[in-house]
Design an enzyme around this catalytic site. Structure first.
Site, PDB file in Angstrom:
ATOM      1  N   ASN A  20     -33.869 -15.560  54.663  1.00  0.00           N
ATOM      2  CA  ASN A  20     -34.140 -16.871  54.162  1.00  0.00           C
ATOM      3  C   ASN A  20     -34.802 -18.043  54.370  1.00  0.00           C
ATOM      4  O   ASN A  20     -33.950 -19.137  54.416  1.00  0.00           O
ATOM      5  CB  ASN A  20     -32.942 -16.321  52.669  1.00  0.00           C
ATOM      6  CG  ASN A  20     -34.195 -17.190  50.631  1.00  0.00           C
ATOM      7  OD1 ASN A  20     -35.126 -18.093  51.494  1.00  0.00           O
ATOM      8  ND2 ASN A  20     -33.748 -17.096  49.755  1.00  0.00           N
ATOM      9  N   THR A  65     -28.986 -14.125  49.082  1.00  0.00           N
ATOM     10  CA  THR A  65     -29.222 -14.000  50.152  1.00  0.00           C
ATOM     11  C   THR A  65     -28.007 -12.127  50.748  1.00  0.00           C
ATOM     12  O   THR A  65     -27.754 -11.539  51.178  1.00  0.00           O
ATOM     13  CB  THR A  65     -29.783 -14.545  51.232  1.00  0.00           C
ATOM     14  OG1 THR A  65     -30.527 -15.602  50.731  1.00  0.00           O
ATOM     15  CG2 THR A  65     -29.803 -13.503  52.798  1.00  0.00           C
ATOM     16  N   GLU A 122     -26.718 -14.809  41.395  1.00  0.00           N
ATOM     17  CA  GLU A 122     -27.994 -14.442  41.066  1.00  0.00           C
ATOM     18  C   GLU A 122     -27.953 -13.321  39.832  1.00  0.00           C
ATOM     19  O   GLU A 122     -26.906 -12.923  39.072  1.00  0.00           O
ATOM     20  CB  GLU A 122     -28.614 -12.737  42.110  1.00  0.00           C
ATOM     21  CG  GLU A 122     -28.842 -13.967  43.269  1.00  0.00           C
ATOM     22  CD  GLU A 122     -29.690 -14.530  43.395  1.00  0.00           C
ATOM     23  OE1 GLU A 122     -30.767 -14.779  42.486  1.00  0.00           O
ATOM     24  OE2 GLU A 122     -29.709 -15.983  43.904  1.00  0.00           O
TER      25      GLU A 122
END
Length: 308
Positions: A9, A68, A273
């Site tokens: 990322n 990620t 997340e």
């Protein structure tokens, strides 16, 4: 020739990989790997590319934050045979890397991968349709991780979480939930809850027992009842951040599986997340199902076990 899929990322952790990418790629190439590199473009991109290409490689390396890493693991879980995992942390907090003792300097983390030995670690299932690496949580503070923009994380770093978290104290709300594990039942109004496999949460090591083992098939569970008075809230905060003695508002235990139900939908966070809004959540531990490359052999009490 050994094959490696390297997924990163570019925006994580103040975009620090930009100045170190060539050195990292050189380390992998000199170690004899045939490289395929993918730069993530959007959410769930890492999961999709790992699920599509992971079966063709010996090692999948990801670089980014905890989100990620979560996507990479989720992609690997879709494969019949999982490759080895390598991780170069580049996020704002990197809780799981802290638990594993992975170096913060990215080239050193790359060297650990090429010179490392596979170690088996546990992962978690969430409602049988999602996976997480080290934490599933709800309630106070949890919305900070996915509501704080990447730009703001890059600007403020770890302080972004703390600033937003302090703001959220005034808006504490109760989540009435029934919690079931190992034949036990607890029904309360909770302000916060987390199911973890880590020694660090949000950069703080005091929230989780130091007897954590990352490969014992057990999660550490922390549930905090809704405070009734400002004094109760002060005591809870002191416990969470100043490591004072536990009080009646804090429940801690270990389990391999847990079920939480509520009448109203509750927002969950998985590895930093957004994990969806649910009225019923089942969480299970998959013991030692991911092999991650680590150079420094851990002591037995640290919770990592070398694969024989």
């Amino acid at each position: 020739m050994k094959k490696m899929l390297f997924v990163f990322n570019p925006r994580s952790g103040k975009e620090q990989i930009k100045g170190q990418l060539m050195e990292i790629l050189d380390i992998f190439t000199k170690a004899g790997y045939e490289l395929r590199v993918h730069v993530t473009q959007k959410q769930k991109d890492a999961m999709d590319v790992v699920a599509r290409l992971g079966k063709k490689v010996d090692v999948v390396v990801c670089s980014g934050g905890d989100g990620t890493l979560n996507e990479t693991i989720s992609g690997m879980m879709k494969l019949k045979k999982m490759p080895l995992l390598g991780y170069i942390p580049a996020g704002s907090t990197n809780d799981f890397a802290t638990s594993l003792g992975i170096p913060k300097r990215m080239p050193l983390a790359a060297w650990d991968i090429v010179e490392g030995t596979p170690f088996a670690i546990d992962t978690g299932t969430f409602c049988e349709d999602r996976n997480f690496m080290y934490i599933a949580a709800f309630g106070a503070f949890t919305e900070v991780s996915y509501l704080t923009s990447q730009d703001r994380k890059n600007l403020l770093g770890h302080q972004a979480y703390m600033l937003e978290g302090v703001k959220s104290l005034a808006g504490l709300k109760p989540y009435h939930m029934k919690v079931e594990w190992d034949g036990q039942v607890l029904e309360e109004d909770f302000a916060f809850g987390m199911v973890t496999n880590t020694i660090s949460v949000g950069g703080f090591k005091g929230l989780v027992n130091q007897s954590v083992a990352l490969n014992d098939g057990l999660f550490e569970v922390l549930l905090i009842r809704m405070p009734r008075t400002p004094v109760d809230l002060s005591n809870i905060i002191s416990y969470m951040f100043l490591r004072e003695e536990p009080n009646e508002y804090v429940h801690k235990f270990k389990t391999s599986s847990i079920r939480l139900t509520s009448e109203q939908e509750v927002d969950w966070v998985l590895d930093g997340e957004y994990g969806g809004s649910r009225t019923e959540v089942t969480i299970g531990n998959i013991r030692e199902n991911v092999q991650i490359l680590l150079r420094n052999h851990p002591e037995e009490e640290s919770g990592r076990k070398q694969i024989e």
